[in-house]
Write an enzyme that holds these catalytic residues in place. Structure first.
Site, PDB file in Angstrom:
ATOM      1  N   GLU A 309       0.648  -0.962  -0.201  1.00  0.00           N
ATOM      2  CA  GLU A 309       0.154   0.401  -0.186  1.00  0.00           C
ATOM      3  C   GLU A 309       1.429   0.963   0.037  1.00  0.00           C
ATOM      4  OE1 GLU A 309      -3.364   2.088   2.962  1.00  0.00           O
ATOM      5  OE2 GLU A 309      -2.934   0.620   3.347  1.00  0.00           O
ATOM      6  N   CYS A 343      -2.854   8.305   4.900  1.00  0.00           N
ATOM      7  CA  CYS A 343      -2.929   6.978   2.942  1.00  0.00           C
ATOM      8  C   CYS A 343      -3.923   7.989   2.604  1.00  0.00           C
ATOM      9  CB  CYS A 343      -2.888   6.403   3.666  1.00  0.00           C
ATOM     10  SG  CYS A 343      -1.490   5.264   4.260  1.00  0.00           S
TER      11      CYS A 343
END
Length: 529
Positions: A309, A343
């Site tokens: 990720e 994020c």
């Protein structure tokens, strides 16, 4: 009254009675469900995890830490980014020590892979119960180590984590159970099914921005799937793992799980490399694209499966038919939650011309009144500090490049003391005077509450080496930049900071960008834009 009417009335009466009976049954069923759920919750073990003094205290008296280019190889200096107060050292583990941790987890994995779903759920329930009943402690420790506000910690560390645990408890077994598949015409005499088997030991390398959520997220998934896990935490948020690891250890003991089922690694890049190449069966990495490439190369050496990720430049599109009053609060959260160190933060705000001015004005109005300062013991704050050393300089370089190419900073845009200039000014603000006319002008677009100034002022009279100031932290104020174009680094590079960057759709190329993004949204299988 004829027979037809009698039958119709009887039918209506029967229907109403059935509805009443159904309503009572539903109410009783709901009450019974709540009762059973409450009794089940009470049966879940309650953990008692002691806090160290610096973990329990709202305000610390500690030495100031000054980051340098050189750090010890065998230990990690830890400090509060919002005050620069030194919290102590955490051990930087060697590759040999990491390999030993992995070996211990491998032994635990052999036991846990045969555990029942009931026991796995119990472990998650124990964790969830502790999280719900000890939110304040978890958030305080997170805020101290990463510089975020307690409210941000509630949103990112507690709410999201609790929801993920709740989902795994309720749905995890159904997802992981074997399921049948059709064998096809050519193999009609065979049966087929899909089974999910534990991989063994998961190695996870997690970032610093949400230190509690980022460890519980891979831990909960790994143990629910029957795996052991070794988590390498960031060297920029290693202090908190002392408390968080004690929570995990207590939960493992309460659920009857092997004590080495969940292990932690602290250290620098060599510790992360040792984890990836040290015999784990699956790697999970969350972090920058640059480091992610290195992790992928290291995992490829042993063909270890890997999930990445990585960073990005998330686009937030505002079309001309949007309700701006509803969009602005969402945009503010997207840009400034955790000072943009998120994020899924909004990195690019692409706005159609019709609503551009209105949207930018409302964002500026909010950003210019946001309170920023020490996140613990100084009153409520809307924004905290930058966790990473050097992050402030990186943001400023992007802002300076954009301004040099024609962008305009509407609020913020300069690193500084987050609304408090000097200890003397703090004292004057707390007293309501600046020694001239009683009106102290704000030293930056971000401001700090009087309570924060009052809490910081006593440091001026104390030991110069002891700090409790609002001006010492790694602060960058909430910033709004307008007129950003595609030739600016700010348009392309991930900021990971409190910058709301606005680009107006004024050209064919920008319209093409919007059209592409809208098409991508309709075809997106997972993730976000």
């Amino acid at each position: 009254m004829d027979l037809h009417n009698l039958l119709e009335q009887a039918s209506q009466l029967a229907s109403s009675q059935l509805l009443a009976v159904a309503a009572v049954a539903i109410a009783l069923g709901s009450l019974l469900y709540l009762l059973v759920d409450a009794l089940s919750y009470r049966r879940v073990a309650e953990l008692h995890v002691p806090l160290e003094n610096d973990e329990a205290a709202e305000v610390l008296q500690a030495e100031m830490y000054i980051p340098t280019g050189q750090v010890p190889k065998d230990k990690i200096p830890c400090y509060d980014p919002s005050t620069m107060q030194f919290l102590g050292y955490t051990k930087a583990m060697t590759p040999a020590e990491v390999h030993q941790v992995v070996a211990e987890a491998q032994e635990a994995a052999k036991v846990w892979r045969t555990s029942s779903f009931q026991q796995r759920r119990l472990l998650l329930k124990v964790l969830l119960k502790y999280i719900i009943t000890h939110q304040e402690d978890i958030c305080r420790v997170s805020a101290r180590d990463s510089g975020k506000t307690p409210l941000e910690a509630v949103l990112g560390e507690i709410v999201v984590t609790a929801e993920k645990l709740n989902w795994l408890i309720r749905e995890g077994e159904a997802v992981l159970k074997p399921s049948k598949r059709r064998a096809g015409v050519m193999a009609f005499y065979k049966s087929a099914r899909v089974e999910y088997v534990p991989v063994g030991v998961v190695g996870a390398i997690v970032p610093w921005n949400w230190p509690f959520h980022n460890i519980i997220n891979p831990i909960s998934a790994a143990v629910m799937a029957g795996n052991a896990i070794v988590v390498k935490v960031s060297e920029h948020a290693s202090w908190c793992i002392g408390f968080y690891s004690r929570i995990i250890d207590a939960a493992l003991a309460a659920a009857g799980a092997p004590p080495s089922l969940v292990k932690f690694v602290t250290g620098y890049g060599d510790a992360g490399h040792a984890l990836v190449t040290g015999g784990v069966d699956k790697v999970v990495f969350v972090g920058s694209t640059e480091v992610g490439k290195k992790v992928m190369v290291a995992a490829a050496e042993h063909l270890t499966p890997i999930t990445l990720e990585l960073g990005g430049k998330d686009a937030f599109m505002i079309c001309d038919d949007a309700d701006i009053n509803q969009v602005v609060p969402i945009a503010i959260k997207a840009a400034f939650l955790n000072c943009g160190q998120n994020c899924a933060s909004g990195e690019r705000f692409i706005v159609q011309r019709k609503v551009y001015d209105q949207f930018v004005k409302q964002v500026v109005d909010v950003a210019s009144t946001m309170r920023q300062g020490p996140t613990l013991g100084s009153g409520p704050m809307d924004a905290g500090a930058m966790c990473m050393p050097g992050a402030v300089n990186k943001i400023q370089q992007l802002i300076d490049d954009a301004v040099s190419k024609g962008a305009k900073v509407l609020v913020g845009g300069k690193p500084g003391p987050a609304g408090v200039a000097t200890i003397q000014q703090q004292q004057q603000q707390a007293a309501g005077t600046n020694g001239v006319n009683g009106a102290l002008p704000p030293p930056s677009p971000a401001r700090i509450t009087c309570r924060a100034a009052e809490a910081a002022a006593p440091a001026a009279a104390g030991d110069a080496n002891r700090v409790s100031t609002a001006s010492a932290g790694q602060f960058y104020p909430p910033t709004v930049v307008a007129g950003v174009t595609k030739d600016m680094d700010l348009y392309h590079e991930e900021v990971f900071g409190p910058v709301s960057m606005h680009a107006e759709i004024v050209s064919a190329s920008m319209s093409q960008d919007l059209s592409f993004l809208l098409i991508a949204c309709t075809r997106l299988a997972s993730g976000s834009l």
